[in-house]
Design a protein around this motif. Structure first.
Motif, PDB file in Angstrom:
ATOM      1  N   MET A   1       0.848  -1.170   0.000  1.00 20.95           N
ATOM      2  CA  MET A   1       0.000   0.000   0.000  1.00 20.95           C
ATOM      3  C   MET A   1       0.900   1.241   0.000  1.00 20.95           C
ATOM      4  SD  MET A   1      -3.132   0.761   2.620  1.00 20.95           S
ATOM      5  CE  MET A   1      -3.954  -0.763   2.229  1.00 20.95           C
ATOM      6  N   THR A   2       0.627   2.174  -0.906  1.00 19.79           N
ATOM      7  CA  THR A   2       1.433   3.382  -0.987  1.00 19.79           C
ATOM      8  C   THR A   2       0.707   4.539  -0.318  1.00 19.79           C
ATOM      9  OG1 THR A   2       0.467   3.955  -3.121  1.00 19.79           O
ATOM     10  CG2 THR A   2       2.479   2.620  -3.146  1.00 19.79           C
ATOM     11  N   GLN A   3       1.495   5.511   0.099  1.00 21.59           N
ATOM     12  CA  GLN A   3       0.936   6.711   0.728  1.00 21.59           C
ATOM     13  C   GLN A   3       0.204   7.539  -0.320  1.00 21.59           C
ATOM     14  OE1 GLN A   3       0.231   7.489   3.667  1.00 21.59           O
ATOM     15  NE2 GLN A   3       1.974   6.834   4.837  1.00 21.59           N
ATOM     16  N   HIS A   4      -0.887   8.134   0.075  1.00 17.81           N
ATOM     17  CA  HIS A   4      -1.597   9.062  -0.800  1.00 17.81           C
ATOM     18  C   HIS A   4      -0.786  10.350  -0.897  1.00 17.81           C
ATOM     19  CE1 HIS A   4      -5.235   6.632  -0.967  1.00 17.81           C
ATOM     20  NE2 HIS A   4      -5.081   6.416   0.334  1.00 17.81           N
ATOM     21  N   SER A   5      -0.996  11.099  -1.956  1.00 22.67           N
ATOM     22  CA  SER A   5      -0.282  12.362  -2.122  1.00 22.67           C
ATOM     23  C   SER A   5      -0.723  13.353  -1.042  1.00 22.67           C
ATOM     24  CB  SER A   5      -0.555  12.950  -3.508  1.00 22.67           C
ATOM     25  OG  SER A   5      -1.886  13.438  -3.580  1.00 22.67           O
ATOM     26  N   LEU A   6       0.099  14.337  -0.815  1.00 17.40           N
ATOM     27  CA  LEU A   6      -0.219  15.366   0.171  1.00 17.40           C
ATOM     28  C   LEU A   6      -1.506  16.101  -0.206  1.00 17.40           C
ATOM     29  CD1 LEU A   6       0.650  16.721   2.768  1.00 17.40           C
ATOM     30  CD2 LEU A   6       2.048  18.285   1.421  1.00 17.40           C
ATOM     31  N   LEU A   7      -1.712  16.328  -1.497  1.00 15.02           N
ATOM     32  CA  LEU A   7      -2.931  16.989  -1.954  1.00 15.02           C
ATOM     33  C   LEU A   7      -4.178  16.159  -1.614  1.00 15.02           C
ATOM     34  CD1 LEU A   7      -4.354  19.275  -3.495  1.00 15.02           C
ATOM     35  CD2 LEU A   7      -3.998  17.939  -5.580  1.00 15.02           C
ATOM     36  N   VAL A   8      -4.133  14.872  -1.913  1.00 14.30           N
ATOM     37  CA  VAL A   8      -5.273  13.989  -1.614  1.00 14.30           C
ATOM     38  C   VAL A   8      -5.513  13.940  -0.113  1.00 14.30           C
ATOM     39  CG1 VAL A   8      -6.058  11.574  -1.659  1.00 14.30           C
ATOM     40  CG2 VAL A   8      -5.037  12.603  -3.698  1.00 14.30           C
ATOM     41  N   ARG A   9      -4.444  13.830   0.672  1.00 13.87           N
ATOM     42  CA  ARG A   9      -4.584  13.781   2.126  1.00 13.87           C
ATOM     43  C   ARG A   9      -5.151  15.092   2.662  1.00 13.87           C
ATOM     44  NH1 ARG A   9       0.848  11.993   4.534  1.00 13.87           N
ATOM     45  NH2 ARG A   9      -0.377  12.107   6.431  1.00 13.87           N
ATOM     46  N   GLY A  10      -4.737  16.216   2.072  1.00 15.56           N
ATOM     47  CA  GLY A  10      -5.262  17.518   2.487  1.00 15.56           C
ATOM     48  C   GLY A  10      -6.739  17.659   2.169  1.00 15.56           C
ATOM     49  N   ILE A  11      -7.130  17.227   0.974  1.00 13.62           N
ATOM     50  CA  ILE A  11      -8.549  17.281   0.591  1.00 13.62           C
ATOM     51  C   ILE A  11      -9.365  16.369   1.502  1.00 13.62           C
ATOM     52  CG2 ILE A  11     -10.190  16.674  -1.232  1.00 13.62           C
ATOM     53  CD1 ILE A  11      -8.016  17.635  -3.246  1.00 13.62           C
ATOM     54  N   TRP A  12      -8.844  15.178   1.776  1.00 17.15           N
ATOM     55  CA  TRP A  12      -9.543  14.251   2.689  1.00 17.15           C
ATOM     56  C   TRP A  12      -9.758  14.917   4.049  1.00 17.15           C
ATOM     57  CZ3 TRP A  12     -12.129   9.762   3.110  1.00 17.15           C
ATOM     58  CH2 TRP A  12     -12.280   9.226   4.400  1.00 17.15           C
ATOM     59  N   PHE A  13      -8.692  15.538   4.586  1.00 17.03           N
ATOM     60  CA  PHE A  13      -8.816  16.179   5.893  1.00 17.03           C
ATOM     61  C   PHE A  13      -9.891  17.262   5.873  1.00 17.03           C
ATOM     62  CE2 PHE A  13      -7.907  19.780   8.608  1.00 17.03           C
ATOM     63  CZ  PHE A  13      -8.013  19.179   9.845  1.00 17.03           C
ATOM     64  N   VAL A  14      -9.873  18.122   4.861  1.00 15.61           N
ATOM     65  CA  VAL A  14     -10.816  19.243   4.797  1.00 15.61           C
ATOM     66  C   VAL A  14     -12.248  18.756   4.639  1.00 15.61           C
ATOM     67  CG1 VAL A  14     -11.527  21.221   3.385  1.00 15.61           C
ATOM     68  CG2 VAL A  14      -9.125  20.906   3.967  1.00 15.61           C
ATOM     69  N   LEU A  15     -12.459  17.708   3.832  1.00 15.51           N
ATOM     70  CA  LEU A  15     -13.814  17.244   3.564  1.00 15.51           C
ATOM     71  C   LEU A  15     -14.327  16.220   4.572  1.00 15.51           C
ATOM     72  CD1 LEU A  15     -13.698  16.912  -0.329  1.00 15.51           C
ATOM     73  CD2 LEU A  15     -14.599  18.807   1.042  1.00 15.51           C
ATOM     74  N   VAL A  16     -13.430  15.386   5.122  1.00 12.19           N
ATOM     75  CA  VAL A  16     -13.883  14.261   5.939  1.00 12.19           C
ATOM     76  C   VAL A  16     -13.141  14.145   7.277  1.00 12.19           C
ATOM     77  CG1 VAL A  16     -14.142  11.741   6.005  1.00 12.19           C
ATOM     78  CG2 VAL A  16     -14.515  12.973   3.860  1.00 12.19           C
ATOM     79  N   GLY A  17     -11.842  14.182   7.246  1.00 14.16           N
ATOM     80  CA  GLY A  17     -11.027  13.860   8.415  1.00 14.16           C
ATOM     81  C   GLY A  17     -11.308  14.668   9.656  1.00 14.16           C
ATOM     82  N   TRP A  18     -11.519  15.970   9.506  1.00 10.82           N
ATOM     83  CA  TRP A  18     -11.688  16.830  10.684  1.00 10.82           C
ATOM     84  C   TRP A  18     -12.957  16.506  11.460  1.00 10.82           C
ATOM     85  CZ3 TRP A  18     -15.750  20.099  11.616  1.00 10.82           C
ATOM     86  CH2 TRP A  18     -16.597  20.378  10.541  1.00 10.82           C
TER      87      TRP A  18
END
Length: 125
Positions: free
Chosen positions: A1-18
């Motif tokens: 399993m590879t790490q997601h890009s910083l952009l994808v991780r940032g979008i995930w955080f803003v939309l879902v993670g928080w």
């Protein structure tokens, strides 16, 4: 399993993670205070870094990084005496900091260490 890009991780955080992280943390904590469902709760707490920012554990894909963990007995005793209550405080503080711009880096750092705070599990992110 590879790490997601910083952009994808940032979008995930803003939309879902928080918003999803505090829910997962509190469900996991409620499960950990029961004897029967504690293993599920601990597994959820170990996944908090992934829920917050899609941070994948390298120990899941690389067994060499999983070595050096404390014994299950030591981790169980620690969890019963300290981990269950400290992880609740730690995780909720991290979730609170995650919704602030200034506290976000600290929240990510804290979320990545939540498995260790809970049960001395070394999350190799």
């Amino acid at each position: 399993m590879t790490q997601h890009s910083l952009l994808v991780r940032g979008i995930w955080f803003v939309l879902v993670g928080w918003w999803l992280t505090p829910i997962v943390v509190n469900i996991a904590w409620a499960l950990t205070v029961t004897i029967v469902l504690a293993p599920i709760g601990i597994k959820l707490l170990n996944l908090v870094p992934t829920v917050l920012t899609l941070q994948e554990s390298r120990s899941f894909t690389n067994p060499e990084l999983a070595r050096g963990q404390h014994s299950l007995l030591v981790r169980a005793v620690y969890f019963v005496l300290v981990g269950w209550w400290l992880s609740f405080i730690w995780a909720n503080l991290a979730a609170f900091l995650a919704i602030t711009v200034i506290g976000l880096p600290i929240a990510i750092w804290m979320a990545n260490r939540l498995p260790f705070v809970t049960s001395l599990y070394r999350f190799h992110g």
